[in-house]
Scaffold this motif. Structure first.
Motif, PDB file in Angstrom:
ATOM      1  N   PHE A 180       0.832  -1.205   0.000  1.00 52.25           N
ATOM      2  CA  PHE A 180       0.000   0.000   0.000  1.00 52.25           C
ATOM      3  C   PHE A 180       0.857   1.241   0.000  1.00 52.25           C
ATOM      4  O   PHE A 180       2.042   1.212   0.264  1.00 52.25           O
ATOM      5  N   VAL A 181       0.205   2.371  -0.305  1.00 54.99           N
ATOM      6  CA  VAL A 181       0.875   3.666  -0.255  1.00 54.99           C
ATOM      7  C   VAL A 181       0.178   4.519   0.785  1.00 54.99           C
ATOM      8  O   VAL A 181      -1.036   4.452   0.933  1.00 54.99           O
ATOM      9  N   ILE A 182       0.924   5.295   1.507  1.00 48.53           N
ATOM     10  CA  ILE A 182       0.364   6.087   2.581  1.00 48.53           C
ATOM     11  C   ILE A 182       0.115   7.504   2.096  1.00 48.53           C
ATOM     12  O   ILE A 182       0.990   8.144   1.550  1.00 48.53           O
ATOM     13  N   ILE A 183      -1.115   8.001   2.294  1.00 47.21           N
ATOM     14  CA  ILE A 183      -1.377   9.405   1.975  1.00 47.21           C
ATOM     15  C   ILE A 183      -1.925  10.135   3.191  1.00 47.21           C
ATOM     16  O   ILE A 183      -2.192  11.311   3.138  1.00 47.21           O
ATOM     17  N   ASP A 184      -2.082   9.436   4.286  1.00 43.24           N
ATOM     18  CA  ASP A 184      -2.540  10.051   5.520  1.00 43.24           C
ATOM     19  C   ASP A 184      -1.342  10.614   6.260  1.00 43.24           C
ATOM     20  O   ASP A 184      -0.390   9.908   6.544  1.00 43.24           O
ATOM     21  N   ASP A 185      -1.376  11.907   6.569  1.00 42.98           N
ATOM     22  CA  ASP A 185      -0.209  12.551   7.166  1.00 42.98           C
ATOM     23  C   ASP A 185       0.114  12.005   8.551  1.00 42.98           C
ATOM     24  O   ASP A 185       1.196  12.243   9.072  1.00 42.98           O
ATOM     25  N   ASN A 186      -0.810  11.280   9.156  1.00 43.08           N
ATOM     26  CA  ASN A 186      -0.529  10.723  10.473  1.00 43.08           C
ATOM     27  C   ASN A 186      -0.075   9.267  10.407  1.00 43.08           C
ATOM     28  O   ASN A 186       0.132   8.618  11.425  1.00 43.08           O
ATOM     29  N   SER A 187       0.043   8.752   9.187  1.00 44.29           N
ATOM     30  CA  SER A 187       0.416   7.353   9.034  1.00 44.29           C
ATOM     31  C   SER A 187       1.918   7.182   9.082  1.00 44.29           C
ATOM     32  O   SER A 187       2.677   8.128   9.011  1.00 44.29           O
ATOM     33  N   SER A 188       2.357   5.938   9.183  1.00 46.77           N
ATOM     34  CA  SER A 188       3.773   5.622   9.119  1.00 46.77           C
ATOM     35  C   SER A 188       3.971   4.528   8.099  1.00 46.77           C
ATOM     36  O   SER A 188       3.029   3.847   7.699  1.00 46.77           O
ATOM     37  N   TYR A 189       5.196   4.347   7.652  1.00 46.78           N
ATOM     38  CA  TYR A 189       5.471   3.341   6.647  1.00 46.78           C
ATOM     39  C   TYR A 189       5.572   1.966   7.283  1.00 46.78           C
ATOM     40  O   TYR A 189       6.008   1.828   8.421  1.00 46.78           O
ATOM     41  N   PRO A 190       5.181   0.919   6.537  1.00 46.96           N
ATOM     42  CA  PRO A 190       5.314  -0.440   7.057  1.00 46.96           C
ATOM     43  C   PRO A 190       6.767  -0.795   7.283  1.00 46.96           C
ATOM     44  O   PRO A 190       7.642  -0.356   6.544  1.00 46.96           O
ATOM     45  N   ASP A 191       7.022  -1.600   8.304  1.00 40.36           N
ATOM     46  CA  ASP A 191       8.394  -1.916   8.676  1.00 40.36           C
ATOM     47  C   ASP A 191       9.149  -2.690   7.605  1.00 40.36           C
ATOM     48  O   ASP A 191      10.363  -2.595   7.504  1.00 40.36           O
ATOM     49  N   ASP A 192       8.404  -3.491   6.801  1.00 38.52           N
ATOM     50  CA  ASP A 192       9.103  -4.377   5.892  1.00 38.52           C
ATOM     51  C   ASP A 192       9.194  -3.861   4.459  1.00 38.52           C
ATOM     52  O   ASP A 192       9.662  -4.558   3.576  1.00 38.52           O
ATOM     53  N   ILE A 193       8.733  -2.623   4.198  1.00 36.65           N
ATOM     54  CA  ILE A 193       8.752  -2.133   2.831  1.00 36.65           C
ATOM     55  C   ILE A 193      10.182  -2.011   2.315  1.00 36.65           C
ATOM     56  O   ILE A 193      11.017  -1.324   2.890  1.00 36.65           O
ATOM     57  N   TYR A 194      10.464  -2.694   1.244  1.00 34.16           N
ATOM     58  CA  TYR A 194      11.776  -2.692   0.614  1.00 34.16           C
ATOM     59  C   TYR A 194      12.907  -3.003   1.592  1.00 34.16           C
ATOM     60  O   TYR A 194      14.030  -2.545   1.432  1.00 34.16           O
ATOM     61  N   SER A 195      12.623  -3.764   2.625  1.00 33.76           N
ATOM     62  CA  SER A 195      13.622  -4.016   3.660  1.00 33.76           C
ATOM     63  C   SER A 195      14.846  -4.741   3.110  1.00 33.76           C
ATOM     64  O   SER A 195      15.952  -4.573   3.609  1.00 33.76           O
ATOM     65  N   GLU A 196      14.660  -5.512   2.056  1.00 34.93           N
ATOM     66  CA  GLU A 196      15.793  -6.245   1.485  1.00 34.93           C
ATOM     67  C   GLU A 196      16.858  -5.286   0.973  1.00 34.93           C
ATOM     68  O   GLU A 196      18.047  -5.548   1.058  1.00 34.93           O
ATOM     69  N   ASN A 197      16.407  -4.112   0.459  1.00 37.04           N
ATOM     70  CA  ASN A 197      17.343  -3.159  -0.123  1.00 37.04           C
ATOM     71  C   ASN A 197      17.885  -2.156   0.891  1.00 37.04           C
ATOM     72  O   ASN A 197      19.009  -1.688   0.769  1.00 37.04           O
ATOM     73  N   VAL A 198      17.058  -1.787   1.887  1.00 37.40           N
ATOM     74  CA  VAL A 198      17.451  -0.664   2.729  1.00 37.40           C
ATOM     75  C   VAL A 198      17.642  -1.008   4.194  1.00 37.40           C
ATOM     76  O   VAL A 198      17.982  -0.143   4.983  1.00 37.40           O
ATOM     77  N   LEU A 199      17.399  -2.234   4.579  1.00 33.78           N
ATOM     78  CA  LEU A 199      17.575  -2.588   5.979  1.00 33.78           C
ATOM     79  C   LEU A 199      19.006  -2.289   6.416  1.00 33.78           C
ATOM     80  O   LEU A 199      19.967  -2.708   5.798  1.00 33.78           O
ATOM     81  N   LEU A 258      11.362  11.934   7.524  1.00 35.65           N
ATOM     82  CA  LEU A 258      12.574  12.182   8.294  1.00 35.65           C
ATOM     83  C   LEU A 258      12.684  11.281   9.517  1.00 35.65           C
ATOM     84  O   LEU A 258      13.779  11.043  10.022  1.00 35.65           O
ATOM     85  N   GLU A 259      11.551  10.776   9.992  1.00 33.94           N
ATOM     86  CA  GLU A 259      11.572   9.873  11.138  1.00 33.94           C
ATOM     87  C   GLU A 259      11.739   8.413  10.722  1.00 33.94           C
ATOM     88  O   GLU A 259      11.916   7.550  11.582  1.00 33.94           O
ATOM     89  N   ASP A 260      11.678   8.134   9.438  1.00 35.02           N
ATOM     90  CA  ASP A 260      11.731   6.762   8.959  1.00 35.02           C
ATOM     91  C   ASP A 260      13.035   6.092   9.391  1.00 35.02           C
ATOM     92  O   ASP A 260      14.123   6.560   9.049  1.00 35.02           O
ATOM     93  N   PRO A 261      12.971   5.000  10.117  1.00 30.97           N
ATOM     94  CA  PRO A 261      14.183   4.357  10.622  1.00 30.97           C
ATOM     95  C   PRO A 261      15.004   3.666   9.540  1.00 30.97           C
ATOM     96  O   PRO A 261      16.168   3.344   9.759  1.00 30.97           O
ATOM     97  N   GLN A 262      14.404   3.440   8.367  1.00 31.94           N
ATOM     98  CA  GLN A 262      15.121   2.778   7.290  1.00 31.94           C
ATOM     99  C   GLN A 262      15.996   3.746   6.491  1.00 31.94           C
ATOM    100  O   GLN A 262      16.837   3.314   5.716  1.00 31.94           O
TER     101      GLN A 262
END
Length: 416
Positions: free
Chosen positions: A46-65, A228-232
């Motif tokens: 999914f894609v997030i368009i809600d300003d209060n949402s956060s990104y899923p932990d596993d999105i593209y984790s293979e590339n950016v973990l 900016l808060e994204d841990p990945q």
């Protein structure tokens, strides 16, 4: 009889035009519906368009973990049109083999969203911008592809906006053979390449340690909080500002048809500037100021992630300011970048869109091109913004054109 045929032909042409417009509108509506229903490209859920949402932990984790552990840097250069961002962006674009630089990728998003909203910006725009930036920092072009017009075929497009402004997108690895009959609108300057293969671009991006995106389309800093808060990611944001009088003067020269009302009003008392144009100027100044006030207040989510820099300071001492920006981002300041700055800040090129200029002289030229009446009006509309950034006001035309009178206060902007 001829008149009847003419009427029939006109009707047929009109129907064809209407059908084309309907197809475009339907395509844009479909894209916006995809966001509203939270549908994502094939590579994610999914894609997030809600300003209060956060990104899923596993999105593209293979590339950016573990991106931070790997020392990867993600830099967003946030500015407004004609504020010197193309010039400053080159400070990073010329960094060398470890840099992947993108010039205004959100141009496509803005164009498509504006088309779907009759020239007005959709209320979802800030969140769509944020999500596209997220994907691009992860070297994934699939979301951006949805907004490129005409749509890429098999992830290949000859229409990526200003491809030639990215050194990385013109490297050998992405330089595909020229295809006969296909004209690339923004072709590479250093070598002749075919249409851009976005899959290859993604592969090259993933090999780069540092990724920088320059944009003038993000207007409010707070909409980027989850990015900016994204841990990945390890996102650092540089907000570039310029004297709004200089910015308007530059826009009038660069985009004469768009700013004809301003130019006419400045020299003719009987011509008025449309209220919507005045509101747009005021809105731009307010957005810049509010973003800067938020950034300079250094909330926890911006600690060590925000830097404010005035274009005028860069123009006066480009090497010093470039070193400060590189130090802030944690990216090595390479000899290649130093050489480019030295060579391109002492040029006498006069092109409107050129990134080669004598920076210390160029930064003051606007004072002799803008009528005092117009400068005074900008001061009235953008006064609080000018005060925050340390731009001095002028009371008469003599002060405006007197180069011994500096319009720039000595000011330090603290950042952690």
């Amino acid at each position: 009889m001829r008149n009847k045929y003419a009427i029939v032909i006109i009707c047929i042409v009109a129907l064809v035009i209407i059908e084309k417009e309907n197809n475009i509108i339907l395509r844009v509506s479909d894209k916006l519906s995809q966001f509203r229903t939270l549908q994502m490209p094939e590579t994610s859920s999914f894609v997030i368009i809600d300003d209060n949402s956060s990104y899923p932990d596993d999105i593209y984790s293979e590339n950016v973990l573990g991106a931070r552990e790997k020392g990867q840097k993600h830099i967003l250069l946030m500015a407004t049109t004609r504020s010197g961002s193309s010039f400053v962006g080159e400070f990073f674009n010329q960094q060398g083999a470890d840099m992947f630089y993108l010039f205004e990728p959100l141009w496509h998003v803005e164009a498509m969203l504006s088309l779907g909203t009759n020239g007005t910006n959709s209320s979802t725009s800030p969140w769509v911008y944020r999500d596209v930036l997220k994907h691009l920092f992860l070297c994934d072009f699939s979301l951006l592809e949805r907004f490129i017009n005409p749509p890429p075929k098999d992830h290949v497009t000859p229409d990526l906006f200003r491809r030639e402004s990215s050194v990385a997108l013109c490297e050998n690895q992405v330089c595909t053979p020229v295809i006969k009959g296909i004209f690339e609108k923004y072709h590479c300057r250093t070598r002749r390449c075919g249409p851009l293969n976005l899959t290859l671009a993604s592969e090259v991006c993933q090999k780069k340690r540092n990724r920088v995106i320059k944009t003038v389309r993000v207007t409010q800093l707070d909409t980027l909080r989850s990015l900016l808060e994204d841990p990945q990611l390890d996102v650092r944001l540089i907000q570039l500002v310029r004297d709004p009088r200089a910015t308007l003067a530059s826009r009038i020269v660069a985009f004469p048809s768009k700013y004809q009302d301003w130019k006419s009003w400045a020299v003719n008392e009987n011509v008025s500037v449309k209220e919507e144009e005045v509101k747009r100027l005021e809105g731009n100044c307010n957005n810049i100021r509010m973003s800067a006030e938020l950034g300079l207040s250094l909330p926890k989510w911006l600690e060590k992630r925000y830097m404010l820099v005035r274009y005028e300071d860069i123009a006066r001492d480009p090497m010093q300011k470039a070193a400060e920006m590189y130090n802030f981002t944690g990216i090595p300041f390479t000899p290649q970048t130093r050489d480019w700055i030295l060579e391109n800040t002492h040029s006498h090129s006069s092109g409107i869109f050129s990134t080669q200029k004598n920076s210390s002289e160029h930064v003051e030229k606007w004072r002799f091109k803008i009528p005092f009446k117009l400068a005074q009006f900008v001061q009235e509309i953008c006064g609080p913004t000018m005060k925050l950034f340390g731009y001095r006001f002028v009371d008469n035309e003599q002060s405006l054109v007197n180069k011994s009178f500096s319009l720039l206060e000595e000011k330090k902007f603290h950042f952690s």
